[in-house]
Design a protein around this motif. Structure first.
Motif, PDB file in Angstrom:
ATOM      1  N   LYS A 197      25.609  51.879  44.571  1.00  0.00           N
ATOM      2  CA  LYS A 197      25.991  52.576  45.942  1.00  0.00           C
ATOM      3  C   LYS A 197      25.851  54.280  45.666  1.00  0.00           C
ATOM      4  O   LYS A 197      26.163  55.109  46.768  1.00  0.00           O
ATOM      5  N   HIS A 198      26.138  54.920  44.447  1.00  0.00           N
ATOM      6  CA  HIS A 198      26.341  56.108  44.464  1.00  0.00           C
ATOM      7  C   HIS A 198      25.175  56.618  43.262  1.00  0.00           C
ATOM      8  O   HIS A 198      24.988  55.992  41.999  1.00  0.00           O
ATOM      9  N   GLN A 199      24.403  57.878  43.442  1.00  0.00           N
ATOM     10  CA  GLN A 199      23.557  58.335  42.832  1.00  0.00           C
ATOM     11  C   GLN A 199      24.261  59.502  41.713  1.00  0.00           C
ATOM     12  O   GLN A 199      25.234  59.962  42.228  1.00  0.00           O
ATOM     13  N   PRO A 200      23.871  59.636  40.681  1.00  0.00           N
ATOM     14  CA  PRO A 200      24.511  60.734  39.854  1.00  0.00           C
ATOM     15  C   PRO A 200      24.468  62.256  40.478  1.00  0.00           C
ATOM     16  O   PRO A 200      23.591  62.334  41.266  1.00  0.00           O
ATOM     17  N   PRO A 201      25.261  62.937  40.222  1.00  0.00           N
ATOM     18  CA  PRO A 201      26.301  62.876  39.083  1.00  0.00           C
ATOM     19  C   PRO A 201      27.496  61.845  39.557  1.00  0.00           C
ATOM     20  O   PRO A 201      28.202  62.016  40.668  1.00  0.00           O
ATOM     21  N   ILE A 202      27.931  61.197  38.593  1.00  0.00           N
ATOM     22  CA  ILE A 202      28.854  59.996  38.593  1.00  0.00           C
ATOM     23  C   ILE A 202      29.984  60.425  37.588  1.00  0.00           C
ATOM     24  O   ILE A 202      29.583  60.846  36.382  1.00  0.00           O
ATOM     25  N   LYS A 203      31.258  60.486  38.093  1.00  0.00           N
ATOM     26  CA  LYS A 203      32.461  60.886  37.183  1.00  0.00           C
ATOM     27  C   LYS A 203      33.586  60.022  37.798  1.00  0.00           C
ATOM     28  O   LYS A 203      34.222  60.693  38.594  1.00  0.00           O
ATOM     29  N   ILE A 204      33.673  58.890  37.290  1.00  0.00           N
ATOM     30  CA  ILE A 204      34.914  58.100  37.799  1.00  0.00           C
ATOM     31  C   ILE A 204      35.813  57.421  36.699  1.00  0.00           C
ATOM     32  O   ILE A 204      35.429  57.239  35.759  1.00  0.00           O
ATOM     33  N   ILE A 205      37.115  57.126  37.263  1.00  0.00           N
ATOM     34  CA  ILE A 205      38.044  56.176  36.285  1.00  0.00           C
ATOM     35  C   ILE A 205      38.266  55.036  37.345  1.00  0.00           C
ATOM     36  O   ILE A 205      38.408  55.197  38.250  1.00  0.00           O
ATOM     37  N   VAL A 206      38.437  53.979  36.647  1.00  0.00           N
ATOM     38  CA  VAL A 206      38.529  52.717  37.484  1.00  0.00           C
ATOM     39  C   VAL A 206      39.898  52.134  36.871  1.00  0.00           C
ATOM     40  O   VAL A 206      39.924  51.339  36.013  1.00  0.00           O
ATOM     41  N   PRO A 207      41.258  52.138  37.354  1.00  0.00           N
ATOM     42  CA  PRO A 207      42.293  51.460  36.594  1.00  0.00           C
ATOM     43  C   PRO A 207      42.496  50.339  37.456  1.00  0.00           C
ATOM     44  O   PRO A 207      42.185  50.213  38.619  1.00  0.00           O
ATOM     45  N   GLY A 208      43.057  49.223  36.786  1.00  0.00           N
ATOM     46  CA  GLY A 208      43.295  47.941  37.550  1.00  0.00           C
ATOM     47  C   GLY A 208      43.685  47.020  36.588  1.00  0.00           C
ATOM     48  O   GLY A 208      43.798  46.824  35.373  1.00  0.00           O
ATOM     49  N   LYS A 209      44.389  45.780  37.242  1.00  0.00           N
ATOM     50  CA  LYS A 209      44.334  44.420  36.773  1.00  0.00           C
ATOM     51  C   LYS A 209      43.290  43.855  36.255  1.00  0.00           C
ATOM     52  O   LYS A 209      42.124  43.844  36.861  1.00  0.00           O
ATOM     53  N   THR A 210      43.217  43.109  34.871  1.00  0.00           N
ATOM     54  CA  THR A 210      41.930  42.211  34.284  1.00  0.00           C
ATOM     55  C   THR A 210      42.739  40.956  34.022  1.00  0.00           C
ATOM     56  O   THR A 210      44.192  40.997  33.651  1.00  0.00           O
ATOM     57  N   TYR A 211      41.932  40.126  33.605  1.00  0.00           N
ATOM     58  CA  TYR A 211      42.498  38.871  33.342  1.00  0.00           C
ATOM     59  C   TYR A 211      41.588  37.906  32.396  1.00  0.00           C
ATOM     60  O   TYR A 211      40.617  37.889  32.509  1.00  0.00           O
ATOM     61  N   ARG A 212      42.483  37.334  31.308  1.00  0.00           N
ATOM     62  CA  ARG A 212      41.687  36.671  30.282  1.00  0.00           C
ATOM     63  C   ARG A 212      42.628  35.394  30.142  1.00  0.00           C
ATOM     64  O   ARG A 212      43.661  35.605  30.402  1.00  0.00           O
ATOM     65  N   ARG A 213      42.079  34.204  29.176  1.00  0.00           N
ATOM     66  CA  ARG A 213      43.025  33.364  28.981  1.00  0.00           C
ATOM     67  C   ARG A 213      43.968  33.203  27.969  1.00  0.00           C
ATOM     68  O   ARG A 213      44.559  32.418  27.838  1.00  0.00           O
ATOM     69  N   ASP A 214      43.966  34.656  27.278  1.00  0.00           N
ATOM     70  CA  ASP A 214      44.881  34.896  26.064  1.00  0.00           C
ATOM     71  C   ASP A 214      46.182  34.947  26.468  1.00  0.00           C
ATOM     72  O   ASP A 214      46.632  35.160  27.518  1.00  0.00           O
ATOM     73  N   ASP A 215      47.078  34.353  25.528  1.00  0.00           N
ATOM     74  CA  ASP A 215      48.592  34.258  25.873  1.00  0.00           C
ATOM     75  C   ASP A 215      49.502  34.135  24.621  1.00  0.00           C
ATOM     76  O   ASP A 215      49.558  33.152  24.127  1.00  0.00           O
ATOM     77  N   ASP A 216      49.697  35.379  24.047  1.00  0.00           N
ATOM     78  CA  ASP A 216      50.667  35.479  23.051  1.00  0.00           C
ATOM     79  C   ASP A 216      51.600  36.686  23.170  1.00  0.00           C
ATOM     80  O   ASP A 216      51.671  37.339  24.139  1.00  0.00           O
ATOM     81  N   ALA A 217      52.392  37.070  21.969  1.00  0.00           N
ATOM     82  CA  ALA A 217      53.233  38.202  21.949  1.00  0.00           C
ATOM     83  C   ALA A 217      52.572  39.483  22.383  1.00  0.00           C
ATOM     84  O   ALA A 217      52.880  40.532  22.928  1.00  0.00           O
ATOM     85  N   SER A 218      51.244  39.717  21.885  1.00  0.00           N
ATOM     86  CA  SER A 218      50.501  41.018  22.352  1.00  0.00           C
ATOM     87  C   SER A 218      49.405  40.633  23.365  1.00  0.00           C
ATOM     88  O   SER A 218      48.470  41.590  23.825  1.00  0.00           O
ATOM     89  N   HIS A 219      49.131  39.505  23.906  1.00  0.00           N
ATOM     90  CA  HIS A 219      48.110  39.098  25.102  1.00  0.00           C
ATOM     91  C   HIS A 219      48.920  38.458  26.261  1.00  0.00           C
ATOM     92  O   HIS A 219      49.628  37.560  25.889  1.00  0.00           O
ATOM     93  N   SER A 220      48.498  38.902  27.415  1.00  0.00           N
ATOM     94  CA  SER A 220      48.942  38.381  28.593  1.00  0.00           C
ATOM     95  C   SER A 220      47.926  38.027  29.312  1.00  0.00           C
ATOM     96  O   SER A 220      46.976  38.623  29.361  1.00  0.00           O
ATOM     97  N   PRO A 221      47.897  36.942  30.272  1.00  0.00           N
ATOM     98  CA  PRO A 221      46.754  36.399  30.991  1.00  0.00           C
ATOM     99  C   PRO A 221      46.334  37.570  31.942  1.00  0.00           C
ATOM    100  O   PRO A 221      45.471  37.417  32.395  1.00  0.00           O
ATOM    101  N   MET A 222      47.409  38.411  32.400  1.00  0.00           N
ATOM    102  CA  MET A 222      47.000  39.298  33.208  1.00  0.00           C
ATOM    103  C   MET A 222      47.394  40.796  32.392  1.00  0.00           C
ATOM    104  O   MET A 222      48.721  40.766  31.764  1.00  0.00           O
TER     105      MET A 222
END
Ligand SMILES: [Zn+2]
Length: 354
Positions: A197-222
């Motif tokens: 949707k955007h042509q350069p110049p592009i300069k962005i950051i995208v913070p947010g939640k991500t998900y994987r199936r990992d689940d231990d002391a240093s990994h959370s599913p979210m």
């Protein structure tokens, strides 16, 4: 009985009244239609006209005095009743409200993760980046295929996630009859979405939640990530290094250094692992950094020409860099938090330490 005597009698009796009921009876006794004041007035019948007038005026003043005193006594009785109730029910009407031993007037504060996300956003905004949101429910296409992780790629093994459902409609991108929806495994999913949707110049950051199936002391599913993407003419690896060096110093402290190690991610070429000086021991070596003085913090690289092409951007004219970082791990390291779950349990005893 004359008016003066009546007044004295009234004052004496009023001082003994303690309830509203007794006060009402006193009012009737003195000021009622057949009350004592009326009796005194009747006794004036034989007086001369001038005397009657004088006495009449004095009687009116006495009446007004009694009415005023009764009103004032009434509010005194009310206040005493409230105080009595407060004492009986152990209410201190001036005390701050308490719930479970904690004053509800205490102010809260931001969650340590939110604090980190806002700090990251501020740092990159100062460097001219735009903060962009992306959908957490993503299509298979944007999460994987568009960033060079096709269906049969072994890279998908690291991204086992939660699949929502399959929509039975032809995908505009893949021309397949069905489109799979999943919880995004990486904020990288936003790269192609944005570049389409955007042509350069592009300069962005995208913070947010991500998900994987990992689940231990240093990994959370979210967990939380932030992605940075810069696309323009003349973007080089040198600019990536300079950007990361400046940003990490601002984020983790002036004495933070970075180092690159070569790596592999399908959507960048060349791909790099970026280590930063261990924030706990400042590079001297400790158990968090396994005595190396360095902590692996983010993945980075030059945007793969195929990803640019997929997004409709000419890789012969433009180049770009991208990097992604886990926010939770950074937050854990900074606050010496031993288990990632503690960040999401909402235990006030834990959260109020920050
Ligand atoms: Zn260390």
């Amino acid at each position: 009985m004359n008016l003066d005597q009546l007044k004295q009698q009234f004052i004496s009796q009023l001082s003994k009244v303690e309830t509203e009921k007794d006060l009402a009876l006193l009012e009737i006794e003195f000021l009622g239609r057949k009350g004592k004041l009326t009796e005194v007035l009747k006794s004036l019948a034989g007086l001369s006209l001038v005397e009657k007038k004088r006495m009449g005026q004095a009687a009116n003043e006495s009446k007004e005095f009694m009415e005023r005193e009764i009103k004032s006594q009434k509010s005194k009785i009310k206040i005493k009743e409230y105080e009595k109730i407060a004492v009986e029910e152990k209410i201190d009407i001036n005390a701050p409200v308490e719930t479970n031993g904690r004053s509800s007037l205490r102010k809260g504060h931001l969650h340590p993760l939110s604090n980190f996300i806002f700090k990251i956003e501020r740092i990159f905004e100062e460097m001219g980046y735009e903060v962009v949101d992306g959908p957490e429910i993503e299509t298979d296409y944007y999460n994987f295929t568009a960033v060079r992780i096709p269906e049969d790629s072994p890279s998908r093994d690291d991204h086992d996630t939660f699949y929502i459902k399959t929509i039975k409609q032809e995908s505009k991108k893949t021309k397949k009859q069905e489109e799979e929806l999943l919880l995004r495994t990486q904020t990288t999913a936003m790269q192609v979405r944005y570049m389409e949707k955007h042509q350069p110049p592009i300069k962005i950051i995208v913070p947010g939640k991500t998900y994987r199936r990992d689940d231990d002391a240093s990994h959370s599913p979210m967990f939380h990530q932030f992605e940075a993407l810069v696309v323009d003419k003349g973007i080089t690896l040198g600019k990536l290094k300079k950007t990361l060096s400046v940003a990490m110093k601002k984020l983790l402290g002036e004495d933070t250094n970075i180092r690159f190690r070569s790596s592999y991610f399908p959507f960048v070429e060349p791909a790099l692992e970026v280590d930063v000086t261990c924030a706990i021991c400042k590079g001297k070596g400790c158990n968090i950094c396994k005595n190396t003085g360095w902590v692996e913090l983010l993945g980075a690289g030059m945007v793969h020409p195929e990803v640019l092409k997929t997004s409709g951007i000419d890789p012969e004219i433009y180049s770009g860099f991208a990097f992604a970082m886990g926010i939770d791990r950074l937050c854990m390291m900074h606050h010496k938090i031993p288990n990632i779950k503690m960040l999401f349990e909402n235990d006030i005893r834990f959260l109020e330490q920050f």
